[in-house]
Design a protein around this motif. Structure first.
Motif, short mmCIF file in Angstrom:
data_model
loop_
_atom_site.label_atom_id
_atom_site.label_comp_id
_atom_site.label_asym_id
_atom_site.label_seq_id
_atom_site.Cartn_x
_atom_site.Cartn_y
_atom_site.Cartn_z
N ASN A 131 46.66 -4.28 13.70
CA ASN A 131 46.45 -5.56 14.38
C ASN A 131 47.53 -6.58 14.06
O ASN A 131 47.58 -7.62 14.71
CB ASN A 131 45.08 -6.15 14.01
CG ASN A 131 43.95 -5.38 14.67
OD1 ASN A 131 44.15 -4.74 15.68
ND2 ASN A 131 42.78 -5.43 14.07
N LYS B 178 43.32 -0.40 10.27
CA LYS B 178 42.96 -1.32 11.35
C LYS B 178 43.68 -2.67 11.18
O LYS B 178 44.19 -3.22 12.15
CB LYS B 178 41.45 -1.56 11.35
CG LYS B 178 40.98 -2.43 12.51
CD LYS B 178 39.50 -2.73 12.42
CE LYS B 178 38.68 -1.54 12.80
NZ LYS B 178 37.24 -1.83 12.87
N LYS B 179 43.76 -3.17 9.93
CA LYS B 179 44.46 -4.44 9.71
C LYS B 179 45.95 -4.31 9.95
O LYS B 179 46.57 -5.21 10.52
CB LYS B 179 44.21 -4.93 8.29
CG LYS B 179 42.85 -5.53 8.11
CD LYS B 179 42.69 -6.17 6.76
CE LYS B 179 41.31 -6.76 6.67
NZ LYS B 179 41.14 -7.58 5.49
N ILE C 38 36.51 4.48 3.95
CA ILE C 38 36.25 3.16 4.55
C ILE C 38 37.40 2.20 4.26
O ILE C 38 37.87 1.48 5.16
CB ILE C 38 34.91 2.60 4.06
CG1 ILE C 38 33.76 3.41 4.64
CG2 ILE C 38 34.75 1.12 4.43
CD1 ILE C 38 32.40 3.08 4.06
N LEU C 39 37.88 2.19 3.02
CA LEU C 39 38.99 1.31 2.67
C LEU C 39 40.26 1.64 3.44
O LEU C 39 40.94 0.74 3.95
CB LEU C 39 39.25 1.37 1.17
CG LEU C 39 38.22 0.68 0.27
CD1 LEU C 39 38.51 0.99 -1.18
CD2 LEU C 39 38.21 -0.81 0.52
N THR C 40 40.58 2.91 3.55
CA THR C 40 41.81 3.27 4.28
C THR C 40 41.68 3.00 5.77
O THR C 40 42.65 2.57 6.40
CB THR C 40 42.19 4.73 4.03
OG1 THR C 40 41.09 5.58 4.36
CG2 THR C 40 42.62 4.96 2.60
N MET C 41 40.50 3.21 6.34
CA MET C 41 40.32 2.90 7.76
C MET C 41 40.44 1.40 8.02
O MET C 41 41.04 0.97 9.01
CB MET C 41 38.97 3.42 8.27
CG MET C 41 38.90 4.92 8.43
SD MET C 41 40.04 5.53 9.66
CE MET C 41 41.07 6.57 8.67
N ASN C 42 39.87 0.58 7.13
CA ASN C 42 40.01 -0.87 7.27
C ASN C 42 41.46 -1.30 7.10
O ASN C 42 41.93 -2.19 7.82
CB ASN C 42 39.13 -1.60 6.26
CG ASN C 42 37.67 -1.53 6.61
OD1 ASN C 42 37.31 -1.30 7.76
ND2 ASN C 42 36.81 -1.71 5.62
N LEU C 43 42.18 -0.68 6.18
CA LEU C 43 43.58 -1.00 5.98
C LEU C 43 44.41 -0.62 7.21
O LEU C 43 45.26 -1.40 7.66
CB LEU C 43 44.12 -0.28 4.75
CG LEU C 43 45.58 -0.52 4.39
CD1 LEU C 43 45.80 -1.98 4.05
CD2 LEU C 43 45.99 0.37 3.24
N ARG D 104 40.43 10.73 12.82
CA ARG D 104 39.54 10.25 11.76
C ARG D 104 38.74 11.39 11.15
O ARG D 104 38.57 11.45 9.93
CB ARG D 104 38.60 9.18 12.30
CG ARG D 104 39.28 7.89 12.60
CD ARG D 104 38.31 6.88 13.16
NE ARG D 104 39.02 5.69 13.56
CZ ARG D 104 38.58 4.85 14.47
NH1 ARG D 104 37.43 5.07 15.09
NH2 ARG D 104 39.28 3.79 14.78
#
Length: 89
Positions: free
Chosen positions: A88, A84-85, A77-82, A13
């Motif tokens: 999962n 993570k999704k 933030i957007l790429t880290m959330n993407l 990261r």
């Protein structure tokens, strides 16, 4: 083993953030081209209390870093959330 995995993720990261910083920093032109002189002068007066060449350079650098961070943080933030999704699923 789990701690090594977490350490590797944290390091990746940080490396990703630094790569984004490098790319956006090189894509933007020099700060004198897109930062208003009056804004830089006002910032120099706030930071250093005077308006000489060194304080103007500091003000341009400060505003340039702030602009780069404003661009990078939402992308990060957007790429880290993407990621993570996707992980999962």
């Amino acid at each position: 083993m789990a701690t090594l995995k977490n350490l590797a993720r944290r390091a990746s990261r940080i490396i990703y953030f630094l790569i984004l910083l490098f790319i956006v920093g090189h894509m933007l032109p020099g700060p004198e081209l897109y930062i208003n002189y009056d804004l830089a002068r006002t910032t120099a007066m706030i930071i250093n209390g005077n308006e000489n060449a060194e304080s103007m350079y500091d003000a341009y650098s400060f505003i340039d870093w702030l602009t780069i961070l404003i661009i990078i943080i939402p992308i990060y933030i957007l790429t880290m959330n993407l990621i993570k999704k996707i992980r999962n699923i």
